[in-house]
Design a protein around this motif. Structure first.
Motif, PDB file in Angstrom:
ATOM      1  N   SER A  20       0.831  -1.211   0.000  1.00 14.58           N
ATOM      2  CA  SER A  20       0.000   0.000   0.000  1.00 14.58           C
ATOM      3  C   SER A  20       0.861   1.256   0.000  1.00 14.58           C
ATOM      4  N   SER A  75      -0.050   5.060  -0.737  1.00 13.00           N
ATOM      5  CA  SER A  75      -0.977   5.384   0.353  1.00 13.00           C
ATOM      6  C   SER A  75      -0.505   6.594   1.157  1.00 13.00           C
ATOM      7  N   LEU A  85      -6.104  -0.197   3.494  1.00 14.00           N
ATOM      8  CA  LEU A  85      -5.015   0.556   2.869  1.00 14.00           C
ATOM      9  C   LEU A  85      -4.726   0.041   1.469  1.00 14.00           C
TER      10      LEU A  85
END
Length: 335
Positions: free
Chosen positions: A205, A210, A264
């Motif tokens: 992620s 992210s 995520l």
């Protein structure tokens, strides 16, 4: 670098030599636009005034005037970047040398990307065995920061060179191997196996944008051309089982980190969803995750709420690419 790899267009109101007041440093050599004619003269910044913050203003002194010119105060709109003053300026980063010459910018970005991959990615993520040793907080943090460095390379430096041995090749190999390990871990629905997938979910992620410690980037997964279909399919199968989802609600915080990490990954991988059926299933999975995580007894309710909102926003942004409006008759229905 002053802007990401996906270079933004210069606004009509601004020019290439405009400056940002917050970026000005004492001692900078700039152009000063003098008088109504705005005739440019060389000037050096003597002092930065912050008593009217955030509206900064500056004391400058004209250069090349034999010391006869008096100091004056001015604002950022009267100051322009002086490219000649930047020639020969070298900023060192380890063994790297970055110059201010724009024609070398692509090469500079590639060198920085190469440096980050060699020094901060490979030493921590080349060994893709995320085993019990990852219970050590220091190990986890190092791997997550290493994953964030990949995001910096992708979104800021750019994957400029191609072919075996290039930065793009090395990053693709790392994230692809991590995703394969994640799929293998998710293939076993036992809790112990799912817990081992948590660092993989988090690192993937972060690598795909992210953004815990760095600026988030929604384009990483498309830039790398990574296909998250395998891991998404395994996760969908897990959450499609309603009885399993209900059982998760009854569990304590042991699996909370797993569900949060799945959120995520969905946030980072949502842009890769291209078909309506997968979109529908991911929507149901997000609702299941929300029901599991957003309970009053959760220790991290505020953080989990933020994760859910980020996942929903990313999911909504991806909806335009996989929703079929061809059967909708009126404009009101489409909106």
């Amino acid at each position: 670098f002053p802007y990401p790899w996906h270079e933004q267009e210069t606004s009509e109101s601004g020019g290439d030599d405009d400056i940002v007041a917050a970026d000005v440093k004492e001692g900078d050599s700039l152009w000063y636009e003098k008088g109504e004619e705005r005739k440019r003269v060389k000037a050096r910044v003597v002092k930065i005034h912050r008593d009217d913050f955030p509206n900064l203003y500056f004391t400058i002194k004209e250069e090349g005037s034999d010391g006869n010119a008096s100091e004056r105060q001015t604002v950022a709109s009267r100051l322009k970047r002086n490219p000649q003053s930047e020639k020969g300026i070298v900023r060192k980063m380890g063994s790297l040398a970055l110059t201010g010459d724009k024609k070398d910018e692509s090469a500079q970005r590639d060198r920085v990307g190469r440096y980050l991959v060699d020094k901060l990615v490979k030493p921590f993520l080349s060994n893709l065995e995320f085993d019990d040793g990852d219970d050590d907080a220091n190990v986890r943090i190092k791997k997550e920061i290493s994953a964030e460095c990949m995001s910096i390379v992708i979104s800021q430096c750019g994957l400029i060179s191609v072919g075996i041995g290039s930065v793009k090749y090395d990053i693709f190999q790392v994230v692809s191997s991590m995703e394969r390990d994640l799929c293998a871990s998710l293939s076993n629905p036992e809790s112990s196996s799912l817990e081992k997938s948590i660092p993989l979910l988090r690192c993937l992620s972060l690598a795909m944008g992210s953004g815990f410690y760095t600026i988030p980037s929604q384009d990483n997964i498309s830039v790398v051309k990574m296909d998250p279909n395998c891991s998404m399919k395994s996760l969908l199968e897990f959450y499609d089982d309603s009885s399993r989802a209900e059982a998760q609600k009854a569990k304590e915080s042991k699996m909370e980190s797993f569900h949060s990490s799945v959120l995520l990954w969905v946030t980072a991988a949502a842009s890769a969803i291209k078909d309506g059926e997968t979109f529908r299933r991911v929507s149901a999975m997000l609702h299941s995750l929300s029901d599991i995580l957003l309970v009053k007894t959760s220790r991290n309710l505020a953080v989990e709420s933020l994760h859910v909102m980020n996942a929903m926003l990313s999911f909504q942004a991806a909806s335009d690419g996989c929703m079929d409006y061809s059967s909708v008759d009126s404009k009101d229905e489409k909106s």
